[in-house]
Design a protein around this motif. Structure first.
Motif, PDB file in Angstrom:
ATOM      1  N   TRP A 146       0.831  -1.217   0.000  1.00  0.00           N
ATOM      2  CA  TRP A 146       0.000   0.000   0.000  1.00  0.00           C
ATOM      3  C   TRP A 146       0.855   1.251   0.000  1.00  0.00           C
ATOM      4  O   TRP A 146       1.602   1.496   0.938  1.00  0.00           O
ATOM      5  CB  TRP A 146      -0.925   0.017   1.218  1.00  0.00           C
ATOM      6  CG  TRP A 146      -1.910   1.149   1.214  1.00  0.00           C
ATOM      7  CD1 TRP A 146      -2.600   1.627   0.149  1.00  0.00           C
ATOM      8  CD2 TRP A 146      -2.315   1.955   2.333  1.00  0.00           C
ATOM      9  NE1 TRP A 146      -3.404   2.668   0.526  1.00  0.00           N
ATOM     10  CE2 TRP A 146      -3.259   2.894   1.856  1.00  0.00           C
ATOM     11  CE3 TRP A 146      -1.986   1.957   3.691  1.00  0.00           C
ATOM     12  CZ2 TRP A 146      -3.870   3.839   2.690  1.00  0.00           C
ATOM     13  CZ3 TRP A 146      -2.599   2.900   4.515  1.00  0.00           C
ATOM     14  CH2 TRP A 146      -3.528   3.824   4.021  1.00  0.00           C
ATOM     15  N   ALA A 151      -1.543   4.369  -5.409  1.00  0.00           N
ATOM     16  CA  ALA A 151      -2.463   3.358  -5.924  1.00  0.00           C
ATOM     17  C   ALA A 151      -3.275   2.727  -4.810  1.00  0.00           C
ATOM     18  O   ALA A 151      -3.035   2.968  -3.624  1.00  0.00           O
ATOM     19  CB  ALA A 151      -1.686   2.263  -6.655  1.00  0.00           C
ATOM     20  N   ARG A 152      -4.245   1.910  -5.216  1.00  0.00           N
ATOM     21  CA  ARG A 152      -5.021   1.089  -4.284  1.00  0.00           C
ATOM     22  C   ARG A 152      -4.089   0.156  -3.543  1.00  0.00           C
ATOM     23  O   ARG A 152      -2.954  -0.043  -3.946  1.00  0.00           O
ATOM     24  CB  ARG A 152      -6.026   0.243  -5.066  1.00  0.00           C
ATOM     25  CG  ARG A 152      -5.365  -0.667  -6.085  1.00  0.00           C
ATOM     26  CD  ARG A 152      -6.280  -1.743  -6.591  1.00  0.00           C
ATOM     27  NE  ARG A 152      -6.575  -2.726  -5.559  1.00  0.00           N
ATOM     28  CZ  ARG A 152      -7.324  -3.817  -5.753  1.00  0.00           C
ATOM     29  NH1 ARG A 152      -7.821  -4.062  -6.949  1.00  0.00           N
ATOM     30  NH2 ARG A 152      -7.563  -4.659  -4.775  1.00  0.00           N
ATOM     31  N   LYS A 153      -4.564  -0.436  -2.480  1.00  0.00           N
ATOM     32  CA  LYS A 153      -3.745  -1.469  -1.840  1.00  0.00           C
ATOM     33  C   LYS A 153      -4.088  -2.830  -2.427  1.00  0.00           C
ATOM     34  O   LYS A 153      -5.200  -3.067  -2.891  1.00  0.00           O
ATOM     35  CB  LYS A 153      -3.869  -1.454  -0.320  1.00  0.00           C
ATOM     36  CG  LYS A 153      -5.250  -1.618   0.252  1.00  0.00           C
ATOM     37  CD  LYS A 153      -5.198  -1.878   1.748  1.00  0.00           C
ATOM     38  CE  LYS A 153      -4.753  -0.714   2.589  1.00  0.00           C
ATOM     39  NZ  LYS A 153      -5.782   0.321   2.748  1.00  0.00           N
TER      40      LYS A 153
ATOM     41  N   ALA B 314      -9.370  -6.217  -1.015  1.00  0.00           N
ATOM     42  CA  ALA B 314      -7.940  -6.030  -1.296  1.00  0.00           C
ATOM     43  C   ALA B 314      -7.273  -7.303  -1.805  1.00  0.00           C
ATOM     44  O   ALA B 314      -6.118  -7.255  -2.215  1.00  0.00           O
ATOM     45  CB  ALA B 314      -7.217  -5.522  -0.052  1.00  0.00           C
ATOM     46  N   PRO B 382     -13.433   1.391  -4.458  1.00  0.00           N
ATOM     47  CA  PRO B 382     -12.102   2.019  -4.443  1.00  0.00           C
ATOM     48  C   PRO B 382     -11.780   2.702  -3.116  1.00  0.00           C
ATOM     49  O   PRO B 382     -10.613   2.766  -2.717  1.00  0.00           O
ATOM     50  CB  PRO B 382     -12.184   3.051  -5.573  1.00  0.00           C
ATOM     51  CG  PRO B 382     -13.248   2.541  -6.468  1.00  0.00           C
ATOM     52  CD  PRO B 382     -14.248   1.899  -5.563  1.00  0.00           C
ATOM     53  N   TRP B 385     -10.415   0.090  -1.135  1.00  0.00           N
ATOM     54  CA  TRP B 385      -9.040  -0.219  -1.571  1.00  0.00           C
ATOM     55  C   TRP B 385      -8.026   0.684  -0.870  1.00  0.00           C
ATOM     56  O   TRP B 385      -6.901   0.293  -0.630  1.00  0.00           O
ATOM     57  CB  TRP B 385      -8.906  -0.026  -3.080  1.00  0.00           C
ATOM     58  CG  TRP B 385      -9.543  -1.111  -3.893  1.00  0.00           C
ATOM     59  CD1 TRP B 385      -9.902  -2.353  -3.478  1.00  0.00           C
ATOM     60  CD2 TRP B 385      -9.885  -1.038  -5.280  1.00  0.00           C
ATOM     61  NE1 TRP B 385     -10.456  -3.055  -4.512  1.00  0.00           N
ATOM     62  CE2 TRP B 385     -10.454  -2.273  -5.627  1.00  0.00           C
ATOM     63  CE3 TRP B 385      -9.763  -0.045  -6.245  1.00  0.00           C
ATOM     64  CZ2 TRP B 385     -10.897  -2.553  -6.923  1.00  0.00           C
ATOM     65  CZ3 TRP B 385     -10.206  -0.321  -7.529  1.00  0.00           C
ATOM     66  CH2 TRP B 385     -10.766  -1.557  -7.873  1.00  0.00           C
ATOM     67  N   GLN B 386      -8.436   1.919  -0.611  1.00  0.00           N
ATOM     68  CA  GLN B 386      -7.522   2.810   0.106  1.00  0.00           C
ATOM     69  C   GLN B 386      -7.562   2.576   1.609  1.00  0.00           C
ATOM     70  O   GLN B 386      -6.531   2.520   2.257  1.00  0.00           O
ATOM     71  CB  GLN B 386      -7.882   4.281  -0.165  1.00  0.00           C
ATOM     72  CG  GLN B 386      -7.300   4.864  -1.440  1.00  0.00           C
ATOM     73  CD  GLN B 386      -5.803   5.111  -1.363  1.00  0.00           C
ATOM     74  OE1 GLN B 386      -5.096   4.558  -0.534  1.00  0.00           O
ATOM     75  NE2 GLN B 386      -5.292   5.939  -2.262  1.00  0.00           N
ATOM     76  N   THR B 388      -9.147   0.154   3.684  1.00  0.00           N
ATOM     77  CA  THR B 388      -9.266  -1.090   4.441  1.00  0.00           C
ATOM     78  C   THR B 388      -7.959  -1.383   5.159  1.00  0.00           C
ATOM     79  O   THR B 388      -6.883  -1.003   4.700  1.00  0.00           O
ATOM     80  CB  THR B 388      -9.687  -2.265   3.532  1.00  0.00           C
ATOM     81  OG1 THR B 388      -9.960  -3.389   4.372  1.00  0.00           O
ATOM     82  CG2 THR B 388      -8.592  -2.659   2.566  1.00  0.00           C
TER      83      THR B 388
END
Lengths: 309, 552
Positions: A146, A151-153, B314, B382, B385-386, B388
């Motif tokens: 991460w 970017a996303r993790k 994720a 999304p 995605w950041q 979690t």
């Protein structure tokens, strides 16, 4: 201060935009609910001597209203979500030949550059303004890669490699951290991404490809000998020498890194000496044992490692 | 029908109560009385609440500033694993089951649970499961892989100490006990309702307990089965969840969350039930939209079975699956929102009495809404995605489980303590308890949203001194200690009020459901005769023969 609010790539930016949109919607709803509750508390508090008010049992119209209105809002959020998903997590053009292979280890990150044929640890170099396909794997348990600004993790899961596209906008240092609990030293499985211009990146690549600089003085010569003799070589690689171990980080260009031990320590001779003396005291549970080195041995090994530019 | 009398013998004589209240020591072990078992559930969860709270304070001390060394890294991992496991399996669930076991028979006009011995068996499984879990501290080491114990970290090669074996065995015991309680409650509600008390008339708490019990018997077996597989992996070297030998670590995540997400609703539905009882009584209004509140509970129950993979965005399941589970998770917001609006609407046009119970219910409306809204944010994939596995999640889930469930449990305890003990909890101490809890809670957890966005991952024993991280963590730690003080005030209130609190009488709040039609505390046989039930509020009908609900 909050990296999620400061995106530095075309992948992180749409997540930020979506976040702001959803956050604002949520704040409006919260204000509505809180406002209604607080108003009721003042308006309908029981006055002394007041008996039971006329009884009301419900209203179908209102029920329909507060079922449908949130549904419409959710449809809007879902549409924005779907758009942000494809923008923020595009499939890399050529997933079969990644530019970088990132491997999670308890508790450090290995970055392989297959095209250059070298490896580094905890510090990942990228050129600005270019697509870099990244393959994410693990060597042991589940980790998570991460870098919030980029970017996303993405999880690193045994047997399930994941792809990620990195495309930093601009040069800079971007902090990252393992975000899936991975055991004792999960906290110190941090790393950084160093983004430079294309030409600086190429210079760095050329430097990394070279074999390790040979020890130049008596002390570091002794260190190089100890490195082979004291089983350091079983776990670490120093290219151009007998050391080809792959358990721990590649040390060929150790001095070029800013930090070590998963960002726990600054890369200074004092810290390197402390670490060599007893890594278990500094990062308990890490997979490097206490090698029972004497102070003199620590001194020469430190001199050797600090010559590895 | 204005002449419905209260059956003369429904009120036990004082001497009878006196005799029954002299419970021998043996009865605490041998009893199959649902009320006594329920009190044991509540005391057990109170005991573990203390332990889990001390663990939380230790964690917050360790995190108060960068580089603290109050706990070792492994010590911290053991403590946070025990904190999560304790609060979920030994505090939240048993306290809700305790209230359900106490109140369900009373609210449906029954004298016992359908299976009294099974009820006792369930309780003892939970207690001994809990004790076994804590024995792990003396048996080598406590479990240290988190309450979710992801494979392969939880497998032998990476966790060779016995802690995880204790974890699996004790949760298995608790899990079996909980499933039995779920079955028991379902059968009780289906078969033992008083004449006239159709499912359309039972209190909403009973409705929520019913839906909750179905969730328990559907979800908990998934946990029990996967615990057994993990145990066999660890003890007999099978490979259910390890890559070597053809297993899959992702399988554990699917199994675990197919239990774990319904579990979230198992932990919150009875809380909804409590709020649906206390808000109407203290607003002096019937619940707004009874049918919608009940139906939305069923909707939540059904949806909750199909959203588990939103814990796994994720892992890289692919956009199609992420989107499916994201959409399903968003849908849950609709029935939940319906509830929030109905509870709020119940207050409108009412005459609100601001008791401590009502204060907790009002605070619930706000804090639970915050937890629910940040939940919607995670369903927007999304964003998950950041955020979690950061402190954003820690904040979110405490807003749901503390600001939601625990606030509702407090509301319920202030409401029903008079029924259970015959004494009213001190309102003065109660007010102190409420405000300390409310301030401490928000101080601890509000700022953790920001910490998460600042990039702080969960489950780390320390963190680098990045700008702002130290001060934000310090604020959170101070808040946690305010919360600690609030718990002491609460315990003191329980003790003092039980010793010399104001006598409650049968129905101190002028409430309308059947549990208030017997004495406080109720005798061993809850009801000699049950008042006639012709509507959802039988005691309203008795008190207002000129304007009964069934005439509307």
């Amino acid at each position: 201060m909050t990296p999620v609010f400061n995106p530095s790539s075309p992948q992180a930016a749409p997540i930020f935009t979506l976040f702001v949109f959803v956050l604002l919607s949520c704040i409006v709803i919260l204000a509505l609910v809180a406002g209604l509750v607080v108003y009721a508390c003042f308006r309908y508090r029981r006055r002394s001597g007041e008996g039971d008010p006329p009884q009301r049992f419900g209203s179908q119209k209102l029920e329909i209203a507060w079922t449908v209105a949130p549904f419409l809002l959710l449809v809007a959020i879902f549409i924005f979500t779907a758009r942000a998903m494809s923008n923020s997590d595009p499939t890399p053009a050529d997933a079969s030949s990644p530019d970088i292979v990132i491997v999670g280890h308890q508790w450090w990150w290995e970055a392989q550059y297959p095209k250059g044929g070298f490896r580094t640890a905890n510090e990942i170099h990228l050129p600005a303004g270019r697509d870099m396909g990244v393959l994410i794997k693990t060597n042991d348990v589940i980790h998570d890669f991460w870098v919030p600004q980029l970017a996303r993790k993405v999880d690193a899961i045994p047997g399930y490699p994941n792809y990620l596209l990195l495309h930093p906008d601009r040069p800079g240092v971007y902090l990252g951290a393992c975000s899936e609990f991975c055991g004792e030293e999960h906290a110190w499985m941090r790393f950084r991404v160093l983004v430079t211009s294309q030409s600086e990146f190429e210079t760095w690549e050329r430097q990394q490809v070279q074999i390790a600089s040979a020890p130049s003085e008596l002390l570091s010569n002794e260190g190089a000998r100890l490195f082979q003799e004291k089983a350091c070589m079983k776990c670490h690689t120093i290219s151009g020498t007998e050391a080809k171990g792959e358990v721990g980080p590649d040390l060929t260009h150790f001095l070029s890194r800013h930090k070590f031990a998963g960002e726990l320590l600054d890369n200074t001779p004092e810290n390197v000496a402390r670490w060599l003396k007893n890594p278990q005291q500094i990062k308990p549970g890490c997979h490097m044992p206490n090698m029972q080195l004497t102070d003199d041995q620590v001194k020469s090994l430190t001199a050797y490692l600090d010559g590895l530019q | 029908m204005s002449d419905i009398p209260i059956p003369a013998d429904s009120l036990p004589v004082a001497a009878e109560i006196e005799a029954e209240n002299k419970r021998s020591l043996l009865s605490w072990v041998a009893s199959v009385d649902h009320k006594q078992i329920a009190v044991m559930y509540l005391l057990t969860s109170l005991f573990f609440f203390g332990l889990g709270g001390i663990e939380a304070l230790l964690m917050r001390l360790q995190l108060a500033w960068p580089g603290m060394a109050i706990l070792s890294p492994d010590g911290y991992n053991q403590i946070f694993t025990m904190h999560g496991t304790t609060m979920i399996f030994l505090v939240v669930v048993p306290s809700l089951l305790g209230l359900a076991t106490y109140l369900t028979p009373l609210m449906i006009g029954a004298n016992e649970m359908a299976f009294p011995r099974l009820n006792a068996f369930s309780y003892w499984l939970v207690l001994f499961g809990g004790l076994l879990l804590y024995f792990s501290f003396f048996g080598g080491a406590a479990p240290n892989a988190g309450w979710f114990s992801y494979a392969p970290l939880s497998e032998k090669p990476y966790s060779f100490q016995a802690g995880l074996d204790y974890w699996a065995v004790s949760l298995l015991a608790i899990g079996v006990g909980t499933v039995a309680t779920g079955l028991n409650l379902i059968v009780t509600i289906i078969t033992l309702r008083a004449p006239g008390l159709s499912l359309k008339r039972v209190g909403l708490f009973v409705w929520m307990v019913l839906v909750n019990s179905f969730l328990i018997i559907l979800a908990l077996p998934a946990l029990n089965a996967s615990l057994l597989m993990l145990l066999v992996d660890r003890q007999l070297s099978t490979h259910f969840f390890t890559q070597q030998g053809g297993g899959s670590p992702l399988l554990w995540q699917h199994y675990f969350w197919s239990f774990g997400h319904p579990e979230v609703y198992i932990m919150v539905l009875p809380g909804f039930g409590i709020i649906s009882e206390t808000i109407p009584v203290f607003s002096r209004q019937p619940i707004f939209g009874y049918g919608f509140v009940a139906a939305s509970t069923v909707a939540i129950g059904l949806l909750s079975l199909g959203v588990w993979a939103h814990h796994m965005f994720a892992v890289g399941m692919g956009h199609r699956w992420d989107m499916t589970f994201g959409a399903a998770s968003m849908l849950i917001a609709i029935p939940t929102g319906v509830k929030i609006f109905n509870w709020t609407a119940t207050m409108y046009g009412g005459a609100i009495r601001f008791t401590t119970s009502m204060w907790f219910a009002i605070a619930f409306l706000i804090t639970f809404t915050m937890g629910g809204l940040s939940g919607v944010m995670f369903a927007a994939v999304p964003i998950d995605w950041q955020t979690t596995d950061t402190y954003f999640v820690v904040a979110h889930m405490h807003y749901v489980l503390f600001g939601g469930t625990l606030f509702s449990v407090f509301s319920g305890l202030y409401y029903w303590f008079p029924k259970m003990s015959g004494k009213i909890l001190s309102e003065k101490l109660g007010r102190w308890h409420f405000w300390l809890t409310f301030i401490g809670f928000n101080m601890t957890f509000l700022i953790q949203h920001v910490l998460g966005l600042a990039g702080m991952p969960r489950r780390i024993f320390t963190y680098p001194a990045l700008p702002g991280w130290g001060i934000m963590n310090l604020i959170s730690t101070i808040g946690a200690f305010v919360l600690g003080i609030s718990v002491v005030v609460f315990l003191w209130n329980l003790y003092v009020s039980f010793q010399r609190g104001e006598l409650a009488g049968d129905n101190p709040w002028n409430a309308w459901t059947l549990e208030w039609a017997t004495s406080s505390p109720p005798p061993l046989q809850n009801f000699k005769a049950v008042p006639p039930v012709r509507s959802r509020r039988p005691l309203w009908d008795l008190a207002h023969p000129e304007d009964p609900d069934w005439k509307r």
